[in-house]
Design a protein around this motif. Structure first.
Motif, PDB file in Angstrom:
ATOM      1  N   GLU A  36      46.704  21.490   6.273  1.00  0.00           N
ATOM      2  CA  GLU A  36      45.641  22.188   6.991  1.00  0.00           C
ATOM      3  C   GLU A  36      44.893  21.233   7.926  1.00  0.00           C
ATOM      4  N   PHE A  37      44.686  19.995   7.469  1.00  0.00           N
ATOM      5  CA  PHE A  37      44.039  19.004   8.333  1.00  0.00           C
ATOM      6  C   PHE A  37      44.881  18.745   9.571  1.00  0.00           C
ATOM      7  N   GLU A  38      46.193  18.630   9.377  1.00  0.00           N
ATOM      8  CA  GLU A  38      47.077  18.401  10.522  1.00  0.00           C
ATOM      9  C   GLU A  38      46.997  19.580  11.498  1.00  0.00           C
ATOM     10  N   ALA A  39      46.927  20.803  10.977  1.00  0.00           N
ATOM     11  CA  ALA A  39      46.830  21.978  11.845  1.00  0.00           C
ATOM     12  C   ALA A  39      45.539  21.953  12.656  1.00  0.00           C
ATOM     13  N   ILE A  40      44.440  21.593  12.018  1.00  0.00           N
ATOM     14  CA  ILE A  40      43.159  21.517  12.730  1.00  0.00           C
ATOM     15  C   ILE A  40      43.213  20.427  13.798  1.00  0.00           C
ATOM     16  N   PHE A  41      43.797  19.293  13.447  1.00  0.00           N
ATOM     17  CA  PHE A  41      43.910  18.179  14.395  1.00  0.00           C
ATOM     18  C   PHE A  41      44.743  18.584  15.610  1.00  0.00           C
ATOM     19  N   VAL A  42      45.881  19.224  15.373  1.00  0.00           N
ATOM     20  CA  VAL A  42      46.766  19.618  16.471  1.00  0.00           C
ATOM     21  C   VAL A  42      46.097  20.690  17.332  1.00  0.00           C
ATOM     22  N   GLN A  43      45.377  21.630  16.696  1.00  0.00           N
ATOM     23  CA  GLN A  43      44.685  22.661  17.462  1.00  0.00           C
ATOM     24  C   GLN A  43      43.629  22.026  18.368  1.00  0.00           C
ATOM     25  N   GLN A  44      42.890  21.065  17.847  1.00  0.00           N
ATOM     26  CA  GLN A  44      41.878  20.393  18.670  1.00  0.00           C
ATOM     27  C   GLN A  44      42.533  19.617  19.804  1.00  0.00           C
ATOM     28  N   GLN A  69      43.858  32.690  23.862  1.00  0.00           N
ATOM     29  CA  GLN A  69      44.440  31.353  24.013  1.00  0.00           C
ATOM     30  C   GLN A  69      44.078  30.474  22.821  1.00  0.00           C
ATOM     31  N   GLU A  70      42.838  30.565  22.360  1.00  0.00           N
ATOM     32  CA  GLU A  70      42.392  29.780  21.214  1.00  0.00           C
ATOM     33  C   GLU A  70      43.130  30.196  19.930  1.00  0.00           C
ATOM     34  N   MET A  71      43.306  31.509  19.752  1.00  0.00           N
ATOM     35  CA  MET A  71      44.033  31.989  18.569  1.00  0.00           C
ATOM     36  C   MET A  71      45.501  31.583  18.631  1.00  0.00           C
ATOM     37  N   MET A  72      46.101  31.639  19.818  1.00  0.00           N
ATOM     38  CA  MET A  72      47.496  31.238  19.961  1.00  0.00           C
ATOM     39  C   MET A  72      47.661  29.739  19.692  1.00  0.00           C
ATOM     40  N   ASP A  73      46.734  28.929  20.185  1.00  0.00           N
ATOM     41  CA  ASP A  73      46.784  27.497  19.904  1.00  0.00           C
ATOM     42  C   ASP A  73      46.677  27.240  18.404  1.00  0.00           C
ATOM     43  N   GLY A  74      45.847  28.007  17.710  1.00  0.00           N
ATOM     44  CA  GLY A  74      45.714  27.867  16.261  1.00  0.00           C
ATOM     45  C   GLY A  74      47.006  28.174  15.536  1.00  0.00           C
ATOM     46  N   GLU A  75      47.689  29.236  15.951  1.00  0.00           N
ATOM     47  CA  GLU A  75      48.955  29.601  15.305  1.00  0.00           C
ATOM     48  C   GLU A  75      50.063  28.602  15.611  1.00  0.00           C
ATOM     49  N   VAL A  76      50.085  28.095  16.838  1.00  0.00           N
ATOM     50  CA  VAL A  76      51.074  27.067  17.194  1.00  0.00           C
ATOM     51  C   VAL A  76      50.821  25.803  16.370  1.00  0.00           C
ATOM     52  N   ALA A  77      49.547  25.449  16.197  1.00  0.00           N
ATOM     53  CA  ALA A  77      49.192  24.263  15.421  1.00  0.00           C
ATOM     54  C   ALA A  77      49.584  24.435  13.955  1.00  0.00           C
ATOM     55  N   LYS A  78      49.364  25.623  13.383  1.00  0.00           N
ATOM     56  CA  LYS A  78      49.756  25.882  11.986  1.00  0.00           C
ATOM     57  C   LYS A  78      51.267  25.777  11.821  1.00  0.00           C
ATOM     58  N   ALA A  79      52.009  26.345  12.762  1.00  0.00           N
ATOM     59  CA  ALA A  79      53.473  26.290  12.677  1.00  0.00           C
ATOM     60  C   ALA A  79      53.970  24.854  12.790  1.00  0.00           C
ATOM     61  N   ALA A  80      53.370  24.066  13.665  1.00  0.00           N
ATOM     62  CA  ALA A  80      53.771  22.669  13.809  1.00  0.00           C
ATOM     63  C   ALA A  80      53.439  21.873  12.556  1.00  0.00           C
TER      64      ALA A  80
END
Length: 120
Positions: A36-44, A69-80
């Motif tokens: 989850e930390f990695e997802a937050i980092f990638v989203q930021q 755009q913000e929600m899509m970035d969040g989902e891309v970050a979670k997948a990564a």
């Protein structure tokens, strides 16, 4: 006015370290938190990268597009983060795991190897 001050509070000496390595649910909870930390980092990171692009285009951006755009970035970050593309979560997990207890057994590499040649 006199106050009682305990320096242990400031140094964290009152906190006790966990005993033994994290096992089972603790290890999985730590792995999930690191992911989850990695997802937050990638989203930021995506948000900041997108901020460097100039505004423009045929139509002005609406507030709805910004939210999408913000929600899509969040989902891309979670997948990564789930796939471990960046490896930040895995590195953090390895760093935060308590060390394993030492054993008295020698590693296999330290044992002598038998040669096929006879001794002179």
């Amino acid at each position: 006015m006199k106050t009682n001050f305990d320096p242990k509070i400031m140094t964290g000496a009152t906190m006790q370290a966990p005993k033994g390595p994290a096992k089972g649910a603790d290890s999985e909870a730590l792995r999930k938190t690191c992911e989850e930390f990695e997802a937050i980092f990638v989203q930021q990171m995506l948000k900041e990268m997108r901020g460097t692009l100039p505004d423009g285009g045929l139509l002005p951006r609406s507030m709805g597009q910004d939210y999408f755009q913000e929600m899509m970035d969040g989902e891309v970050a979670k997948a990564a983060a789930v796939k471990g593309h960046f490896g930040i979560g895995e590195a953090l997990f390895r760093q935060l795991q308590p060390p394993e207890p030492a054993t008295n057994e020698k590693p296999v590499a330290d044992q002598p190897v038998a040669d096929d040649k006879p001794a002179p």
